[in-house]
Design a protein around this motif. Structure first.
Motif, PDB file in Angstrom:
ATOM      1  N   ARG A 148      32.368  21.676  47.411  1.00  0.00           N
ATOM      2  CA  ARG A 148      33.601  22.695  47.508  1.00  0.00           C
ATOM      3  C   ARG A 148      34.402  22.943  46.439  1.00  0.00           C
ATOM      4  O   ARG A 148      34.726  23.869  46.252  1.00  0.00           O
ATOM      5  N   LYS A 149      34.279  22.106  45.444  1.00  0.00           N
ATOM      6  CA  LYS A 149      35.212  22.169  44.343  1.00  0.00           C
ATOM      7  C   LYS A 149      34.629  23.267  43.375  1.00  0.00           C
ATOM      8  O   LYS A 149      35.214  24.251  42.974  1.00  0.00           O
ATOM      9  N   ASP A 150      33.343  23.528  43.430  1.00  0.00           N
ATOM     10  CA  ASP A 150      32.811  24.350  42.594  1.00  0.00           C
ATOM     11  C   ASP A 150      32.597  25.913  43.419  1.00  0.00           C
ATOM     12  O   ASP A 150      32.849  26.934  42.645  1.00  0.00           O
ATOM     13  N   VAL A 151      32.779  25.937  44.756  1.00  0.00           N
ATOM     14  CA  VAL A 151      33.102  27.105  45.445  1.00  0.00           C
ATOM     15  C   VAL A 151      34.428  27.601  45.158  1.00  0.00           C
ATOM     16  O   VAL A 151      34.530  28.728  44.859  1.00  0.00           O
ATOM     17  N   ALA A 152      35.366  26.774  45.237  1.00  0.00           N
ATOM     18  CA  ALA A 152      36.904  27.027  45.027  1.00  0.00           C
ATOM     19  C   ALA A 152      37.096  27.572  43.600  1.00  0.00           C
ATOM     20  O   ALA A 152      37.739  28.608  43.362  1.00  0.00           O
ATOM     21  N   LEU A 153      36.414  26.782  42.381  1.00  0.00           N
ATOM     22  CA  LEU A 153      36.693  27.428  41.157  1.00  0.00           C
ATOM     23  C   LEU A 153      36.022  29.024  40.878  1.00  0.00           C
ATOM     24  O   LEU A 153      36.429  29.511  40.334  1.00  0.00           O
ATOM     25  N   ILE A 154      34.636  29.041  41.576  1.00  0.00           N
ATOM     26  CA  ILE A 154      34.066  30.350  41.379  1.00  0.00           C
ATOM     27  C   ILE A 154      34.821  31.324  42.173  1.00  0.00           C
ATOM     28  O   ILE A 154      34.859  32.759  41.575  1.00  0.00           O
ATOM     29  N   LEU A 155      35.305  31.002  43.157  1.00  0.00           N
ATOM     30  CA  LEU A 155      36.129  32.122  43.878  1.00  0.00           C
ATOM     31  C   LEU A 155      37.451  32.334  43.194  1.00  0.00           C
ATOM     32  O   LEU A 155      38.059  33.674  43.118  1.00  0.00           O
ATOM     33  N   LYS A 156      37.839  31.488  42.682  1.00  0.00           N
ATOM     34  CA  LYS A 156      39.032  31.478  41.638  1.00  0.00           C
ATOM     35  C   LYS A 156      38.775  32.640  40.438  1.00  0.00           C
ATOM     36  O   LYS A 156      39.649  33.338  40.303  1.00  0.00           O
ATOM     37  N   LYS A 157      37.664  32.359  39.848  1.00  0.00           N
ATOM     38  CA  LYS A 157      37.244  33.144  38.700  1.00  0.00           C
ATOM     39  C   LYS A 157      36.987  34.677  39.286  1.00  0.00           C
ATOM     40  O   LYS A 157      37.499  35.608  38.663  1.00  0.00           O
ATOM     41  N   LEU A 158      36.527  34.763  40.624  1.00  0.00           N
ATOM     42  CA  LEU A 158      36.217  36.211  40.937  1.00  0.00           C
ATOM     43  C   LEU A 158      37.626  36.810  41.180  1.00  0.00           C
ATOM     44  O   LEU A 158      37.707  38.116  41.069  1.00  0.00           O
ATOM     45  N   MET A 159      38.609  35.988  41.880  1.00  0.00           N
ATOM     46  CA  MET A 159      39.852  36.674  42.225  1.00  0.00           C
ATOM     47  C   MET A 159      40.384  36.842  40.828  1.00  0.00           C
ATOM     48  O   MET A 159      41.214  38.001  40.945  1.00  0.00           O
ATOM     49  N   ASP A 160      40.340  36.115  39.846  1.00  0.00           N
ATOM     50  CA  ASP A 160      40.923  36.719  38.351  1.00  0.00           C
ATOM     51  C   ASP A 160      40.538  37.809  37.994  1.00  0.00           C
ATOM     52  O   ASP A 160      41.160  38.545  37.390  1.00  0.00           O
ATOM     53  N   CYS A 161      39.263  38.086  38.300  1.00  0.00           N
ATOM     54  CA  CYS A 161      38.612  39.142  37.636  1.00  0.00           C
ATOM     55  C   CYS A 161      39.016  40.459  38.541  1.00  0.00           C
ATOM     56  O   CYS A 161      39.061  41.537  37.942  1.00  0.00           O
ATOM     57  N   ILE A 162      39.221  40.457  39.767  1.00  0.00           N
ATOM     58  CA  ILE A 162      39.800  41.358  40.448  1.00  0.00           C
ATOM     59  C   ILE A 162      41.091  41.775  40.068  1.00  0.00           C
ATOM     60  O   ILE A 162      41.558  43.008  39.965  1.00  0.00           O
ATOM     61  N   TYR A 163      42.045  40.902  40.064  1.00  0.00           N
ATOM     62  CA  TYR A 163      43.409  40.991  39.698  1.00  0.00           C
ATOM     63  C   TYR A 163      43.820  41.050  38.172  1.00  0.00           C
ATOM     64  O   TYR A 163      44.917  41.782  37.779  1.00  0.00           O
ATOM     65  N   ARG A 164      42.902  40.439  37.370  1.00  0.00           N
ATOM     66  CA  ARG A 164      43.107  40.618  35.973  1.00  0.00           C
ATOM     67  C   ARG A 164      41.865  40.847  35.301  1.00  0.00           C
ATOM     68  O   ARG A 164      41.293  39.583  34.621  1.00  0.00           O
ATOM     69  N   PRO A 165      41.570  41.933  35.401  1.00  0.00           N
ATOM     70  CA  PRO A 165      40.087  42.265  34.625  1.00  0.00           C
ATOM     71  C   PRO A 165      40.267  42.105  33.088  1.00  0.00           C
ATOM     72  O   PRO A 165      39.105  42.265  32.533  1.00  0.00           O
ATOM     73  N   ASP A 166      41.236  42.088  32.470  1.00  0.00           N
ATOM     74  CA  ASP A 166      41.210  41.765  30.818  1.00  0.00           C
ATOM     75  C   ASP A 166      40.909  40.501  30.554  1.00  0.00           C
ATOM     76  O   ASP A 166      40.731  40.129  29.464  1.00  0.00           O
ATOM     77  N   ARG A 167      40.621  39.592  31.495  1.00  0.00           N
ATOM     78  CA  ARG A 167      40.300  38.197  31.192  1.00  0.00           C
ATOM     79  C   ARG A 167      38.841  38.085  30.475  1.00  0.00           C
ATOM     80  O   ARG A 167      38.013  38.843  30.795  1.00  0.00           O
ATOM     81  N   ALA A 168      38.568  37.137  29.766  1.00  0.00           N
ATOM     82  CA  ALA A 168      37.254  36.892  28.779  1.00  0.00           C
ATOM     83  C   ALA A 168      36.174  36.930  29.699  1.00  0.00           C
ATOM     84  O   ALA A 168      35.118  37.455  29.351  1.00  0.00           O
ATOM     85  N   HIS A 169      36.161  36.172  30.868  1.00  0.00           N
ATOM     86  CA  HIS A 169      35.092  36.127  31.907  1.00  0.00           C
ATOM     87  C   HIS A 169      34.845  37.204  32.628  1.00  0.00           C
ATOM     88  O   HIS A 169      33.876  37.204  33.533  1.00  0.00           O
ATOM     89  N   CYS A 170      35.430  38.274  32.605  1.00  0.00           N
ATOM     90  CA  CYS A 170      35.680  39.570  33.356  1.00  0.00           C
ATOM     91  C   CYS A 170      35.165  40.685  32.778  1.00  0.00           C
ATOM     92  O   CYS A 170      35.801  41.677  32.852  1.00  0.00           O
ATOM     93  N   THR A 171      34.131  40.634  31.737  1.00  0.00           N
ATOM     94  CA  THR A 171      33.643  41.767  30.909  1.00  0.00           C
ATOM     95  C   THR A 171      33.189  42.838  31.854  1.00  0.00           C
ATOM     96  O   THR A 171      33.294  44.228  31.532  1.00  0.00           O
ATOM     97  N   ALA A 172      32.749  42.342  33.337  1.00  0.00           N
ATOM     98  CA  ALA A 172      32.277  43.495  34.093  1.00  0.00           C
ATOM     99  C   ALA A 172      33.268  44.689  34.589  1.00  0.00           C
ATOM    100  O   ALA A 172      32.965  45.518  35.140  1.00  0.00           O
ATOM    101  N   PHE A 173      34.401  44.053  34.558  1.00  0.00           N
ATOM    102  CA  PHE A 173      35.496  44.729  35.143  1.00  0.00           C
ATOM    103  C   PHE A 173      36.582  45.651  34.239  1.00  0.00           C
ATOM    104  O   PHE A 173      37.397  46.047  34.639  1.00  0.00           O
TER     105      PHE A 173
END
Length: 369
Positions: A344-369
């Motif tokens: 569950r912890k890994d699910v939560a962390l991955i979803l957080k990263k995905l939401m970060d990319c949607i709302y903050r596409p300038d972040r380092a792990h969001c090069t796709a966006f």
């Protein structure tokens, strides 16, 4: 089972407990600005192809037409990998080892097909060459695609069947398996009560198709929740034969013939208002423990559904490719960590990263966006 019932079960099967959570979260997000440039994925399909071949020991061939379409090739290989991960761990490797002892390699060939006529096969298995041919429709098709898990698992079901016939004997395998049909002969007129004996009418045509369909249904949670159902007995028989003859331990989480139910705490929440979203009222489609590979597959499916749900038909293909490109870039950091159950912890962390990319596409792990 009625034709309508089969269709609905097929549409709903791919989304289980985690998918319900994903839909709720992702549907609240601001849609991405889809891109139309795919250059950075160039040759990505070759890397993925080699990775799959190395892990499973199979040989993959792409038709010339498919090879020239980098995005279609990459997505098709992802779908193939999804299906391979659904099967019991080490089963494909065991099949490869068996047929190698017979002087045969194990090949999966993918190609784009322009065929649109009713009854066109989406996949075909050849025992002589030990090759599975998967056909991807060039245009929208009502008859399925070779990269659908149903098709891939069905064809591997045939491969399992022939490997067991080599080891155990054709006559003995067929006799023991068909004995579980309660004296119902193949090729007869379909009756409603047969739904507890065969997965669908096609499975009632002959032994080989029945075996392959039962194999596929056992992995995709499509076996009736009835301990007396002949279909359940046949599924248990295949599991036993894989374990005793192919020497592969089949975990219950990979052989989903016993339905689960959500806890009271979550049951009412696991219903989606999104068209064709998850619905866990149906028996057999809910699974609590899932692998990382399945979670990533569900995440991609729901992500794609959300991104494309309001797209007009004339823009659908370009939008689909853009969404695939964006998600694949995000997902690439997880490609080396696919095995084992996800926490569950890994699910939560991955979803957080995905939401970060949607709302903050300038972040380092969001090069796709």
């Amino acid at each position: 089972m009625s034709t309508k019932g089969i269709l609905m079960r097929k549409l709903l099967n791919a989304r289980r407990m985690v998918a319900g959570i994903l839909v709720i979260i992702i549907s609240l997000a601001i849609p991405l600005n889809l891109q139309t440039t795919y250059a950075s994925t160039a040759k990505k399909s070759i890397e993925l192809e080699k990775s799959i071949e190395k892990q499973f020991g199979i040989s993959i061939t792409l038709s010339n037409k498919l090879s020239k379409d980098e995005d279609e090739a990459y997505e098709s290989l992802l779908l193939l990998r999804d299906a391979l991960y659904m099967m019991p761990n080490k089963l494909v490797n065991s099949l490869v080892k068996h047929f190698k002892s017979k002087g045969k390699s194990t090949t999966v060939a993918l190609s784009i097909s322009s065929a649109q006529s009713y009854g066109t096969a989406a996949g075909v298995y050849s025992y002589d060459s030990n090759t599975i041919n998967l056909y991807i429709p060039e245009y929208a098709s009502l008859w399925g695609s070779g990269t659908e898990p149903e098709t891939i698992l069905h064809e591997f079901g045939h491969m399992v069947q022939y490997a067991l016939q080599d080891i155990y004997g054709t006559k003995k395998l067929k006799s023991e398996f068909t004995k579980l049909n309660k004296k119902i002969a193949y090729g007869g007129k379909w009756k409603e009560e047969y739904e507890l004996v065969f997965t669908r009418e096609y499975a009632s045509t002959d032994f080989g198709e029945d075996f392959a369909e039962t194999f596929m249904a056992s992995i995709l949670s499509r076996i009736p929740n009835d301990k007396n159902a002949p279909l359940l007995k046949k599924s248990e028989y295949i599991k036993k034969m894989i374990e005793t003859q192919l020497k592969v331990k089949v975990a219950n989480d990979a052989w989903r013939i016993y339905s689960q139910t959500p806890s009271k705490k979550y049951k009412e929440k696991l219903v989606s208002n999104i068209f064709l979203g998850p619905n866990f009222q149906d028996e057999g489609i809910y699974q609590y423990k899932i692998t990382r590979a399945e979670f990533y597959k569900l995440l991609r499916e729901v992500y794609m559904d959300i991104q494309l749900k309001d797209v007009k038909w004339e823009k659908y293909l370009d939008s689909k490719r853009s969404a695939q490109y964006s998600f694949n870039k995000f997902f690439s950091t997880y490609e080396t960590n696919m095995l084992g159950k996800i926490k569950r912890k890994d699910v939560a962390l991955i979803l957080k990263k995905l939401m970060d990319c949607i709302y903050r596409p300038d972040r380092a792990h969001c090069t796709a966006f």
